[in-house]
Enzyme design. Structure first.
Site, mmCIF file in Angstrom:
data_model
loop_
_atom_site.group_PDB
_atom_site.id
_atom_site.type_symbol
_atom_site.label_atom_id
_atom_site.label_comp_id
_atom_site.label_asym_id
_atom_site.label_seq_id
_atom_site.Cartn_x
_atom_site.Cartn_y
_atom_site.Cartn_z
ATOM 1 N N ASP A 39 8.575 0.828 12.337
ATOM 2 C CA ASP A 39 7.390 1.745 12.995
ATOM 3 C C ASP A 39 6.739 1.076 14.189
ATOM 4 O O ASP A 39 6.656 -0.401 14.005
ATOM 5 C CB ASP A 39 6.491 2.097 11.635
ATOM 6 C CG ASP A 39 5.659 3.358 12.280
ATOM 7 O OD1 ASP A 39 5.750 4.186 11.513
ATOM 8 O OD2 ASP A 39 4.483 3.104 13.054
ATOM 9 N N ILE A 40 6.206 1.682 14.936
ATOM 10 C CA ILE A 40 5.874 1.237 16.241
ATOM 11 C C ILE A 40 4.285 0.674 15.745
ATOM 12 O O ILE A 40 3.763 -0.267 16.519
ATOM 13 C CB ILE A 40 5.965 2.278 17.381
ATOM 14 C CG1 ILE A 40 5.601 1.533 18.686
ATOM 15 C CG2 ILE A 40 4.660 3.088 17.211
ATOM 16 C CD1 ILE A 40 6.095 2.458 19.853
ATOM 17 N N ASN A 97 5.459 12.758 5.096
ATOM 18 C CA ASN A 97 4.307 13.578 5.198
ATOM 19 C C ASN A 97 4.932 14.820 5.747
ATOM 20 O O ASN A 97 5.769 14.914 6.423
ATOM 21 C CB ASN A 97 3.577 12.941 6.410
ATOM 22 C CG ASN A 97 2.570 11.764 5.941
ATOM 23 O OD1 ASN A 97 2.262 11.521 4.672
ATOM 24 N ND2 ASN A 97 2.684 10.628 6.607
ATOM 25 N N GLU A 105 2.884 13.743 11.915
ATOM 26 C CA GLU A 105 2.772 13.810 13.423
ATOM 27 C C GLU A 105 3.853 14.026 14.318
ATOM 28 O O GLU A 105 3.742 14.462 15.176
ATOM 29 C CB GLU A 105 1.891 12.711 13.827
ATOM 30 C CG GLU A 105 0.640 12.584 13.120
ATOM 31 C CD GLU A 105 -0.350 11.627 13.972
ATOM 32 O OE1 GLU A 105 0.166 10.525 14.010
ATOM 33 O OE2 GLU A 105 -1.486 12.120 14.164
ATOM 34 N N HIS A 110 10.915 12.252 8.666
ATOM 35 C CA HIS A 110 11.174 10.733 8.318
ATOM 36 C C HIS A 110 10.366 10.322 7.147
ATOM 37 O O HIS A 110 9.592 10.955 6.766
ATOM 38 C CB HIS A 110 10.489 10.008 9.460
ATOM 39 C CG HIS A 110 9.039 10.607 9.939
ATOM 40 N ND1 HIS A 110 8.766 11.849 10.478
ATOM 41 C CD2 HIS A 110 7.758 10.134 9.796
ATOM 42 C CE1 HIS A 110 7.591 12.065 10.620
ATOM 43 N NE2 HIS A 110 6.812 10.959 10.348
ATOM 44 N N HIS A 112 8.722 7.067 5.232
ATOM 45 C CA HIS A 112 8.191 6.003 5.712
ATOM 46 C C HIS A 112 8.563 4.905 4.337
ATOM 47 O O HIS A 112 8.220 5.336 3.056
ATOM 48 C CB HIS A 112 6.570 5.899 5.533
ATOM 49 C CG HIS A 112 6.085 6.650 6.619
ATOM 50 N ND1 HIS A 112 5.504 6.134 7.652
ATOM 51 C CD2 HIS A 112 5.973 8.129 6.869
ATOM 52 C CE1 HIS A 112 5.065 7.108 8.476
ATOM 53 N NE2 HIS A 112 5.306 8.279 8.038
HETATM 54 P P1 5GP Z 1 3.779 11.085 10.337
HETATM 55 O O1 5GP Z 1 2.374 10.843 10.805
HETATM 56 O O2 5GP Z 1 4.533 12.031 11.102
HETATM 57 O O3 5GP Z 1 4.376 10.761 9.251
HETATM 58 O O4 5GP Z 1 4.441 9.346 10.986
HETATM 59 C C1 5GP Z 1 4.740 9.230 12.299
HETATM 60 C C2 5GP Z 1 4.913 7.419 12.431
HETATM 61 O O5 5GP Z 1 5.739 7.516 13.580
HETATM 62 C C3 5GP Z 1 3.645 6.908 12.576
HETATM 63 O O6 5GP Z 1 3.434 5.793 11.860
HETATM 64 C C4 5GP Z 1 3.726 6.277 14.109
HETATM 65 O O7 5GP Z 1 3.475 4.721 14.241
HETATM 66 C C5 5GP Z 1 5.497 6.178 14.216
HETATM 67 N N1 5GP Z 1 5.721 6.569 15.625
HETATM 68 C C6 5GP Z 1 5.644 7.156 16.461
HETATM 69 N N2 5GP Z 1 5.897 7.277 17.724
HETATM 70 C C7 5GP Z 1 7.169 6.255 17.418
HETATM 71 C C8 5GP Z 1 7.900 5.551 18.490
HETATM 72 O O8 5GP Z 1 7.961 5.839 19.566
HETATM 73 N N3 5GP Z 1 8.611 4.528 17.734
HETATM 74 C C9 5GP Z 1 8.467 4.167 16.664
HETATM 75 N N4 5GP Z 1 9.207 3.046 16.058
HETATM 76 N N5 5GP Z 1 7.590 4.612 15.600
HETATM 77 C C10 5GP Z 1 6.882 5.708 16.361
#
Ligand code: 5GP
Length: 125
Positions: A39-40, A97, A105, A110, A112
């Site tokens: 994760d970034i 999520n 988001e 995905h 985690h």
């Molecule tokens: P969500 O809230 O959708 O479950 O989590 C999205 C995740 O994607 C977040 O933890 C965010 O840090 C990660 N993320 C968003 N954009 C990027 C990206 O360009 N590269 C990586 N490696 N992770 C990302």
């Protein structure tokens, strides 16, 4: 902004771009069903995302529409990545999520994988 998990798949989402190689990622594992990468914005010492190769918005359409082989392949990949990272013995957390209330988001399914520290209570109260 959380996404609508019932919206159609959008090929311009950031994880679709990662799958197409248009955006770099720190890959942990890849096979025909899944890609795992760091994760970034890590929320734990280990924070890895595992995504299916197929076009699924969330766990909802994935579990409704994906063929059994894709379902099994993806779920096995998640477990494999956790083992490769040494997570089962100390323990870890899996999180997916979904949609607005889940605060999803990125509109590509995905999972985690969080590890490397005590995760505490399941949800904030
Ligand atoms: P969500 O809230 O959708 O479950 O989590 C999205 C995740 O994607 C977040 O933890 C965010 O840090 C990660 N993320 C968003 N954009 C990027 C990206 O360009 N590269 C990586 N490696 N992770 C990302």
């Amino acid at each position: 902004m959380p996404i609508d998990a019932t919206a159609p798949y959008d090929d311009s989402n950031i994880f679709a771009k990662i799958l197409r190689g248009e955006i770099p990622n720190k890959t942990v594992y890849e096979d025909e069903f899944a890609l795992a990468f760091h994760d970034i914005n890590p929320q734990a010492p280990v924070h890895v995302l595992v995504i299916p190769k197929g076009r699924y918005v969330s766990w909802d359409d994935f579990t409704r529409d994906a063929p059994d082989g894709e379902l099994a392949g993806f779920i096995r990949a998640v477990g494999h990545v956790a083992r490769e990272l040494g997570l089962p013995a100390p323990g870890y957390r899996l999180l997916a999520n979904i949609g607005q209330h889940g605060h999803q988001e990125v509109p590509h399914l995905h999972v985690h994988l969080f590890g490397g520290r005590q995760m505490g209570m399941m949800l904030p109260r």
